[in-house]
Design a protein around this motif. Structure first.
Motif, PDB file in Angstrom:
ATOM      1  N   SER A   1      42.147  33.329  50.930  1.00  0.00           N
ATOM      2  CA  SER A   1      42.339  33.180  49.680  1.00  0.00           C
ATOM      3  C   SER A   1      41.267  33.318  49.111  1.00  0.00           C
ATOM      4  O   SER A   1      41.255  33.822  47.880  1.00  0.00           O
ATOM      5  N   MET A   2      39.983  32.953  49.659  1.00  0.00           N
ATOM      6  CA  MET A   2      38.650  33.192  48.450  1.00  0.00           C
ATOM      7  C   MET A   2      38.179  34.338  49.073  1.00  0.00           C
ATOM      8  O   MET A   2      36.958  34.767  48.002  1.00  0.00           O
TER       9      MET A   2
ATOM     10  N   LEU B   1      52.111  37.741  38.322  1.00  0.00           N
ATOM     11  CA  LEU B   1      50.770  37.477  37.914  1.00  0.00           C
ATOM     12  C   LEU B   1      50.473  36.095  37.010  1.00  0.00           C
ATOM     13  O   LEU B   1      50.921  36.966  36.169  1.00  0.00           O
TER      14      LEU B   1
ATOM     15  N   GLU C   1      37.866  38.074  43.956  1.00  0.00           N
ATOM     16  CA  GLU C   1      37.414  37.490  42.433  1.00  0.00           C
ATOM     17  C   GLU C   1      39.149  37.803  41.723  1.00  0.00           C
ATOM     18  O   GLU C   1      40.366  38.311  42.272  1.00  0.00           O
ATOM     19  N   GLU C   2      39.137  36.538  40.485  1.00  0.00           N
ATOM     20  CA  GLU C   2      40.480  37.308  40.089  1.00  0.00           C
ATOM     21  C   GLU C   2      40.500  37.994  38.959  1.00  0.00           C
ATOM     22  O   GLU C   2      39.811  38.755  38.963  1.00  0.00           O
ATOM     23  N   PRO C   3      41.939  38.453  39.210  1.00  0.00           N
ATOM     24  CA  PRO C   3      43.070  37.935  39.441  1.00  0.00           C
ATOM     25  C   PRO C   3      43.707  37.924  40.957  1.00  0.00           C
ATOM     26  O   PRO C   3      44.871  37.373  41.437  1.00  0.00           O
ATOM     27  N   TYR C   4      42.955  38.900  41.036  1.00  0.00           N
ATOM     28  CA  TYR C   4      43.415  39.425  42.640  1.00  0.00           C
ATOM     29  C   TYR C   4      43.266  37.667  44.047  1.00  0.00           C
ATOM     30  O   TYR C   4      43.918  38.216  44.971  1.00  0.00           O
ATOM     31  N   GLY C   5      42.526  36.886  43.220  1.00  0.00           N
ATOM     32  CA  GLY C   5      42.154  35.898  44.630  1.00  0.00           C
ATOM     33  C   GLY C   5      43.491  35.018  44.442  1.00  0.00           C
ATOM     34  O   GLY C   5      44.495  34.447  45.675  1.00  0.00           O
ATOM     35  N   THR C   6      44.548  34.698  43.232  1.00  0.00           N
ATOM     36  CA  THR C   6      45.436  33.856  42.795  1.00  0.00           C
ATOM     37  C   THR C   6      46.418  34.828  43.918  1.00  0.00           C
ATOM     38  O   THR C   6      47.484  34.032  44.429  1.00  0.00           O
ATOM     39  N   ALA C   7      46.709  36.600  43.885  1.00  0.00           N
ATOM     40  CA  ALA C   7      47.405  37.382  44.509  1.00  0.00           C
ATOM     41  C   ALA C   7      47.570  36.501  46.351  1.00  0.00           C
ATOM     42  O   ALA C   7      48.026  37.050  46.878  1.00  0.00           O
TER      43      ALA C   7
ATOM     44  N   LYS D   1      46.205  33.774  47.265  1.00  0.00           N
ATOM     45  CA  LYS D   1      46.702  32.979  47.585  1.00  0.00           C
ATOM     46  C   LYS D   1      49.133  32.929  47.530  1.00  0.00           C
ATOM     47  O   LYS D   1      48.958  31.803  48.054  1.00  0.00           O
TER      48      LYS D   1
END
Length: 390
Positions: free
Chosen positions: A363-364, A327, A367-373, A375
């Motif tokens: 994907s939503m 990430l 929260e970040e950074p897990y939202g990026t993971a 996606k």
């Protein structure tokens, strides 16, 4: 002349809080939110005591979770076991992975393989004389400590619209270094659930931008996989699949148990617009919006015959896997797994509307950074499976 000498005795007796309008005080109380802090505000004055029950935004932080049964809590997660023969792993025979869009053969869950969700017990040596516990409604006296349930405490509030309840920790016992997060939405039953897990989390000094255009690198690990998102053969034989099964079932059990405990609160507080039940570890989040809350009031939930939790309906699940997911910022998830779950009835409707490929809600979920993971993972190859109600 001293400033105080010009103040009359009558002015000193004035309560300047009385000059503040109710609307401003309620704004302050709603910013405070915490139910214990609001309780302290109640003892300041009669006016505060009359205004606090009108607070709309309430946060309840639970001190402990008290078990009502005599059985000792057991962990719902287990470590993967090694096996060189796939046929020796019963879980590998329960699942049938296929590509998105094809039919998956349903199977019956064998829940006796799994223990119930782990619940931390309360300590009788607490220094506080009163605390909040999560169990059935009422008071419990343990070692001189009086515990009050959220249901009982919230009876003092008449106009709650936004309620957040925070448990002292996640129910699922997991090994150090393992990542497991879930988010579930409920009405009268499960609407959807997203689970993100990783066998380990490490931090790399190498920039994620050096790993490729999409920010992650997938390795084969000698399992015969490739960079197109295929699951390596070793995933089936080294216990990786079994571990993901345990994560999925345990998360669903934890979510359905939380939902079951919310019944009396939802029934009593008709003004609720949003309810969130989370934990201090950030492991699991249960959410209900206004329509879902009303659905539960109109259509009572179906309780599981085996334990005090809401029955989980028949489900369709989609799974994405990456042996190595890097990430932005240097966080690396090894054995990263994302599972998106919906009731089979909802999936059939989505397929009829040709919405089956819509994964924006997945994907939503975090929260970040897990939202990026999440996606990143949904861009990889999708595997589908089904689960019977349990």
């Amino acid at each position: 002349m001293s400033p105080l000498s010009s103040v009359s005795p009558e002015d000193l007796l004035i309560d300047h809080f009385d000059r503040l309008p109710d609307s401003l005080l309620l704004l302050v109380f709603n910013k405070i939110g915490d139910v214990k802090a609001l309780g302290r505000c109640c003892v300041v004055s009669r006016r505060f005591h009359s205004l606090v029950p009108q607070v709309e935004n309430v946060i309840v932080r639970v001190d402990c979770v008290i078990s009502n049964d005599d059985s000792s809590p057991s962990s719902s997660s287990s470590s993967p076991s090694s096996s060189s023969d796939k046929s020796r792993n019963p879980f590998s025979n329960l699942f049938r992975f296929v590509f998105l869009g094809t039919i998956v053969k349903p199977y019956q869950f064998l829940t006796q393989f799994l223990g119930g969700p782990k619940r931390p017990s309360s300590s009788g040596s607490s220094s506080s004389s009163s605390s909040l516990f999560l169990a059935e409604d009422g008071e419990v006296d343990q070692g001189g400590v009086t515990h009050h349930s959220p249901t009982q405490v919230l009876k003092n509030f008449n106009e709650v619209r936004f309620l957040r309840i925070e448990l002292p920790g996640g129910e699922l016992g997991i090994d150090d270094g393992v990542l497991l997060k879930w988010r579930a939405d409920f009405g009268s039953t499960l609407d959807n659930c997203v689970i993100l897990g990783a066998s380990s989390v490490v931090y790399s000094t190498k920039s994620a931008n050096d790993s490729g255009a999409d920010g992650f690198c997938a390795t084969n690990n000698g399992g015969g996989g490739d960079d197109n998102g295929s699951i390596p053969e070793s995933f089936y034989t080294n216990g990786g699949l079994k571990l993901r099964v345990v994560w999925t079932i345990s998360s669903l059990i934890a979510a359905s148990a939380r939902h079951y405990l919310l019944q009396p609160i939802i029934s009593e507080h008709k003004t609720l617009d949003n309810l969130v039940l989370t934990d201090a570890d950030g492991q699991g989040v249960l959410c209900m919006n206004r329509d879902q809350l009303e659905e539960l009031r109109v259509k009572p939930l179906s309780a599981s015959s085996a334990s005090k939790r809401t029955q989980v309906p028949a489900l369709n699940m989609r799974l994405w896997y990456a042996p190595h997911l890097e990430l932005p910022g240097g966080m690396v998830l090894k054995g990263a797994t994302l599972v998106a779950i919906r009731p089979s009835e909802q999936s059939a409707v989505a397929m009829a509307r040709k919405e089956v490929s819509d994964v924006s809600w997945v994907s939503m979920a975090f929260e970040e950074p897990y939202g990026t993971a999440a996606k990143m993972l949904v861009k990889r190859r999708t595997y589908c499976l089904e689960m019977n109600s349990f």
